[in-house]
Design an enzyme around this catalytic site. Structure first.
Site, PDB file in Angstrom:
ATOM      1  N   TYR A 113      34.544  24.099  39.871  1.00  0.00           N
ATOM      2  CA  TYR A 113      35.413  25.463  40.385  1.00  0.00           C
ATOM      3  C   TYR A 113      34.564  26.044  41.693  1.00  0.00           C
ATOM      4  O   TYR A 113      35.221  25.989  42.750  1.00  0.00           O
ATOM      5  CB  TYR A 113      35.799  26.242  39.636  1.00  0.00           C
ATOM      6  CG  TYR A 113      36.738  27.561  39.919  1.00  0.00           C
ATOM      7  CD1 TYR A 113      37.918  27.183  40.125  1.00  0.00           C
ATOM      8  CD2 TYR A 113      36.015  28.872  39.893  1.00  0.00           C
ATOM      9  CE1 TYR A 113      38.740  28.271  40.738  1.00  0.00           C
ATOM     10  CE2 TYR A 113      36.875  29.710  40.370  1.00  0.00           C
ATOM     11  CZ  TYR A 113      38.366  29.539  40.490  1.00  0.00           C
ATOM     12  OH  TYR A 113      39.214  30.517  40.861  1.00  0.00           O
TER      13      TYR A 113
ATOM     14  N   ASN B 286      44.806  19.356  53.086  1.00  0.00           N
ATOM     15  CA  ASN B 286      46.261  19.327  53.638  1.00  0.00           C
ATOM     16  C   ASN B 286      47.104  20.512  53.910  1.00  0.00           C
ATOM     17  O   ASN B 286      47.674  20.608  54.651  1.00  0.00           O
ATOM     18  CB  ASN B 286      47.214  18.771  52.364  1.00  0.00           C
ATOM     19  CG  ASN B 286      46.992  17.429  52.139  1.00  0.00           C
ATOM     20  OD1 ASN B 286      46.663  16.629  53.055  1.00  0.00           O
ATOM     21  ND2 ASN B 286      47.008  16.808  50.661  1.00  0.00           N
TER      22      ASN B 286
ATOM     23  N   ARG C 279      41.299  33.126  29.811  1.00  0.00           N
ATOM     24  CA  ARG C 279      40.676  34.408  30.448  1.00  0.00           C
ATOM     25  C   ARG C 279      40.705  35.480  29.528  1.00  0.00           C
ATOM     26  O   ARG C 279      41.572  35.639  28.376  1.00  0.00           O
ATOM     27  CB  ARG C 279      41.230  34.525  31.452  1.00  0.00           C
ATOM     28  CG  ARG C 279      41.075  33.469  32.716  1.00  0.00           C
ATOM     29  CD  ARG C 279      41.570  33.673  34.164  1.00  0.00           C
ATOM     30  NE  ARG C 279      42.834  33.094  34.200  1.00  0.00           N
ATOM     31  CZ  ARG C 279      43.417  33.271  35.278  1.00  0.00           C
ATOM     32  NH1 ARG C 279      42.940  33.343  36.609  1.00  0.00           N
ATOM     33  NH2 ARG C 279      44.652  32.677  35.493  1.00  0.00           N
TER      34      ARG C 279
ATOM     35  N   ASP D 234      54.226  23.367  44.179  1.00  0.00           N
ATOM     36  CA  ASP D 234      53.509  23.681  42.808  1.00  0.00           C
ATOM     37  C   ASP D 234      53.488  22.249  41.924  1.00  0.00           C
ATOM     38  O   ASP D 234      54.842  21.923  41.926  1.00  0.00           O
ATOM     39  CB  ASP D 234      54.009  24.780  42.028  1.00  0.00           C
ATOM     40  CG  ASP D 234      52.587  25.130  40.927  1.00  0.00           C
ATOM     41  OD1 ASP D 234      52.532  24.404  40.113  1.00  0.00           O
ATOM     42  OD2 ASP D 234      52.284  26.401  41.178  1.00  0.00           O
TER      43      ASP D 234
HETATM   44  P1  NAD Z   1      47.361  29.964  37.784  1.00  0.00           P
HETATM   45  O1  NAD Z   1      46.655  28.778  37.024  1.00  0.00           O
HETATM   46  O2  NAD Z   1      48.443  30.897  37.329  1.00  0.00           O
HETATM   47  O3  NAD Z   1      47.812  29.111  39.399  1.00  0.00           O
HETATM   48  C1  NAD Z   1      47.519  28.200  40.055  1.00  0.00           C
HETATM   49  C2  NAD Z   1      48.740  27.357  40.331  1.00  0.00           C
HETATM   50  O4  NAD Z   1      48.468  26.228  41.014  1.00  0.00           O
HETATM   51  C3  NAD Z   1      49.572  26.933  38.982  1.00  0.00           C
HETATM   52  O5  NAD Z   1      50.836  27.323  39.115  1.00  0.00           O
HETATM   53  C4  NAD Z   1      49.333  25.486  39.260  1.00  0.00           C
HETATM   54  O6  NAD Z   1      50.304  24.544  38.591  1.00  0.00           O
HETATM   55  C5  NAD Z   1      49.087  25.317  40.712  1.00  0.00           C
HETATM   56  N1  NAD Z   1      48.350  23.858  40.963  1.00  0.00           N
HETATM   57  C6  NAD Z   1      47.087  23.504  40.468  1.00  0.00           C
HETATM   58  N2  NAD Z   1      46.833  22.347  41.018  1.00  0.00           N
HETATM   59  C7  NAD Z   1      47.849  22.078  41.775  1.00  0.00           C
HETATM   60  C8  NAD Z   1      47.955  20.802  42.605  1.00  0.00           C
HETATM   61  N3  NAD Z   1      46.934  19.885  42.778  1.00  0.00           N
HETATM   62  N4  NAD Z   1      49.097  20.775  43.180  1.00  0.00           N
HETATM   63  C9  NAD Z   1      50.054  21.829  43.005  1.00  0.00           C
HETATM   64  N5  NAD Z   1      49.769  22.747  42.603  1.00  0.00           N
HETATM   65  C10 NAD Z   1      48.698  23.008  41.660  1.00  0.00           C
HETATM   66  O7  NAD Z   1      45.995  30.590  38.356  1.00  0.00           O
HETATM   67  P2  NAD Z   1      45.915  31.904  39.272  1.00  0.00           P
HETATM   68  O8  NAD Z   1      45.035  32.966  38.644  1.00  0.00           O
HETATM   69  O9  NAD Z   1      47.268  32.497  39.676  1.00  0.00           O
HETATM   70  O10 NAD Z   1      45.008  31.709  40.568  1.00  0.00           O
HETATM   71  C11 NAD Z   1      45.583  31.651  41.849  1.00  0.00           C
HETATM   72  C12 NAD Z   1      44.627  31.142  42.809  1.00  0.00           C
HETATM   73  O11 NAD Z   1      43.788  32.447  43.031  1.00  0.00           O
HETATM   74  C13 NAD Z   1      43.554  30.077  42.539  1.00  0.00           C
HETATM   75  O12 NAD Z   1      43.299  29.276  43.673  1.00  0.00           O
HETATM   76  C14 NAD Z   1      42.497  30.581  42.096  1.00  0.00           C
HETATM   77  O13 NAD Z   1      41.394  30.294  42.086  1.00  0.00           O
HETATM   78  C15 NAD Z   1      42.570  32.100  42.665  1.00  0.00           C
HETATM   79  N6  NAD Z   1      41.946  33.009  42.058  1.00  0.00           N
HETATM   80  C16 NAD Z   1      42.372  33.856  40.748  1.00  0.00           C
HETATM   81  C17 NAD Z   1      41.756  34.933  40.238  1.00  0.00           C
HETATM   82  C18 NAD Z   1      42.289  35.617  39.273  1.00  0.00           C
HETATM   83  O14 NAD Z   1      41.648  36.360  38.722  1.00  0.00           O
HETATM   84  N7  NAD Z   1      43.491  35.312  38.802  1.00  0.00           N
HETATM   85  C19 NAD Z   1      40.383  35.135  40.747  1.00  0.00           C
HETATM   86  C20 NAD Z   1      39.765  34.302  41.738  1.00  0.00           C
HETATM   87  C21 NAD Z   1      40.505  33.549  42.255  1.00  0.00           C
HETATM   88  N1  UDP Z   2      35.133  36.378  27.357  1.00  0.00           N
HETATM   89  C1  UDP Z   2      34.809  36.675  26.226  1.00  0.00           C
HETATM   90  N2  UDP Z   2      35.833  36.265  24.972  1.00  0.00           N
HETATM   91  C2  UDP Z   2      36.898  35.566  25.608  1.00  0.00           C
HETATM   92  C3  UDP Z   2      37.017  35.032  26.899  1.00  0.00           C
HETATM   93  C4  UDP Z   2      36.248  35.328  27.961  1.00  0.00           C
HETATM   94  O1  UDP Z   2      33.910  37.469  25.791  1.00  0.00           O
HETATM   95  O2  UDP Z   2      37.681  35.273  24.653  1.00  0.00           O
HETATM   96  C5  UDP Z   2      34.266  36.934  28.371  1.00  0.00           C
HETATM   97  C6  UDP Z   2      33.597  35.627  29.350  1.00  0.00           C
HETATM   98  O3  UDP Z   2      32.293  35.184  28.646  1.00  0.00           O
HETATM   99  C7  UDP Z   2      33.324  36.447  30.556  1.00  0.00           C
HETATM  100  C8  UDP Z   2      34.335  37.405  30.667  1.00  0.00           C
HETATM  101  O4  UDP Z   2      34.923  37.776  29.406  1.00  0.00           O
HETATM  102  O5  UDP Z   2      31.912  36.833  30.382  1.00  0.00           O
HETATM  103  C9  UDP Z   2      35.440  37.168  31.728  1.00  0.00           C
HETATM  104  O6  UDP Z   2      35.901  35.614  31.325  1.00  0.00           O
HETATM  105  P1  UDP Z   2      37.152  35.113  32.119  1.00  0.00           P
HETATM  106  O7  UDP Z   2      37.329  33.862  31.394  1.00  0.00           O
HETATM  107  O8  UDP Z   2      38.092  35.836  32.063  1.00  0.00           O
HETATM  108  O9  UDP Z   2      36.668  35.024  33.670  1.00  0.00           O
HETATM  109  P2  UDP Z   2      35.426  34.758  34.393  1.00  0.00           P
HETATM  110  O10 UDP Z   2      35.172  36.390  35.001  1.00  0.00           O
HETATM  111  O11 UDP Z   2      34.163  34.490  33.685  1.00  0.00           O
HETATM  112  O12 UDP Z   2      35.732  33.977  35.315  1.00  0.00           O
END
Ligand code: NAD
Ligand code: UDP
Length: 324
Positions: free
Chosen positions: A153, A107, A194, A39
């Site tokens: 994204y 990678n 979020r 990380d």
């Molecule tokens: P987060 O931001 O808490 O975690 C992401 C982590 O990746 C962080 O610790 C960040 O420092 C690290 N990171 C980012 N870019 C980096 C880089 N270039 N090198 C090394 N580390 C790096 O987010 P999260 O919610 O824990 O998401 C984790 C994964 O799950 C992500 O790939 C995200 O796209 C995926 N995901 C999460 C959700 C969700 O609802 N939480 C939904 C869909 C997908």
């Molecule tokens: N949202 C909202 N108020 C906030 C943040 C998010 O109404 O302060 C809404 C956003 O427009 C989306 C949903 O909540 O429709 C979920 O947003 P989030 O950013 O959690 O994740 P997304 O599902 O859009 O990736």
């Protein structure tokens, strides 16, 4: 008679100091794996892994995944979870997001190939964009705007999925693709934008809850332990096609705001703010595949999950003003 002590299997978790990644590290350690977390703390935090400081089975490698990944010794599994994940974060770091999904995935797959390890990419419901099929099945190809604010994204993750399939086909890496739907729980950053941390902190501070648009857009919220269990089960398979993991209990954002107000006992009002561009109108996973393949389904209700999460946000809010 001599007793043999087989060594523990080793996992690499990129993004291991993030919200999901740190819970995944905990689960792997509980399953008696050794873990290397990679990380660079772009959106993660040392606090998320502080409890593992003295754990001899946990090693932090502080580096950017877009640089060559060097991990000593054998590795059995690589989980590539490093990427900015909230619309606010990837809006702030669009190039870093595309690099984490492209160069970072390259990678991480290269590491898995070199070590003959299994591999999983953390993909997302965002690959479905603003979906025209509801609920979303894995067979749906999506409705993504590549040049909109979410394009960095969505397209990074779509490219990452394609690259993952390419390493399966050309290099026979045992790959896995998990499509994660909105997940919440402790260790989310308070200010990642979020909806769960946003509404929870607003309600706890007595500030207005900022519903974007008219709040009729829907989401389905999965508690993090359920997600991690789905990830763990999927990683034990030889299944290579994408698998949705999320909670199919769908609600509007307005209903979610009301649920947060109720559970926190807050007197905050709800106000409207402009709807962000390309905000998906509806989202709900079809989890038939996960049910059949993994015998998995979510166990934690929204109420239960929020009761486990709100105290974490309360505690974070009680710290210094810069907390988050
Ligand atoms: P987060 O931001 O808490 O975690 C992401 C982590 O990746 C962080 O610790 C960040 O420092 C690290 N990171 C980012 N870019 C980096 C880089 N270039 N090198 C090394 N580390 C790096 O987010 P999260 O919610 O824990 O998401 C984790 C994964 O799950 C992500 O790939 C995200 O796209 C995926 N995901 C999460 C959700 C969700 O609802 N939480 C939904 C869909 C997908
Ligand atoms: N949202 C909202 N108020 C906030 C943040 C998010 O109404 O302060 C809404 C956003 O427009 C989306 C949903 O909540 O429709 C979920 O947003 P989030 O950013 O959690 O994740 P997304 O599902 O859009 O990736």
């Amino acid at each position: 008679m001599t007793t043999t002590h087989p060594r523990k299997p080793v996992a690499v978790v990129t993004g291991g100091a993030g919200f999901v990644g740190s819970h995944l590290c905990d689960r792997l350690l509980a399953e008696s794996w050794r873990v290397f977390a990679v990380d660079n703390f772009l959106t993660g935090s040392r606090d998320n892994i502080k409890h593992l400081d003295d754990n001899p089975d946990f090693v932090l490698i502080e580096q950017d995944v877009t640089q060559y990944l060097k991990v000593p010794g054998s590795v059995e599994f690589v989980y590539h979870f490093a990427s900015p994940a909230s619309p606010v974060d990837y809006g702030e770091y669009p190039v870093k997001t595309l690099k984490a999904g492209s160069l970072g995935t390259l990678n991480a797959l290269g590491l898995a190939k070199n070590k003959r390890a299994g591999f999983m990419i953390a993909s997302t419901s965002e690959v479905y964009g603003d979906p025209l099929v509801h609920p979303q099945t894995e067979g749906y190809w999506g409705n993504v705007n590549p040049v909109g604010p979410r394009g960095c994204y969505d397209e990074a993750k779509r490219f990452a999925e394609a690259l993952t399939m390419a390493y399966l086909l050309e290099d026979k890496v045992n790959t896995h693709i998990v499509r994660i739907f909105n997940t919440y729980g402790p260790r989310m950053r308070l200010r990642d934008g979020r909806v769960v941390p946003a509404f929870a902190s607003q309600a706890l501070l007595g500030e207005p809850l900022t519903v974007f648009g008219n709040g009729s857009q829907t989401r389905s919220f999965c508690y993090v332990s359920d997600l991690v269990d789905g990830i763990w089960r999927l990683s034990r398979t030889e299944f290579h096609e994408p698998v949705n993991v999320g909670n199919p209990a769908e609600m509007t954002v307005r209903q979610f705001a009301e649920a947060i107000i109720k559970i926190t006992g807050s007197r905050s009002p709800i106000i409207s703010k402009p709807l962000p561009v390309d905000d998906p109108k509806q989202r709900r996973p079809d989890i038939t595949r996960a049910r059949q393949l993994l015998g998995w389904e979510p166990k934690v209700s929204l109420e239960e999950g929020l009761r486990l999460t709100i105290p974490y946000f309360r505690e974070r809010l009680g710290r210094a003003p810069a907390a988050g």
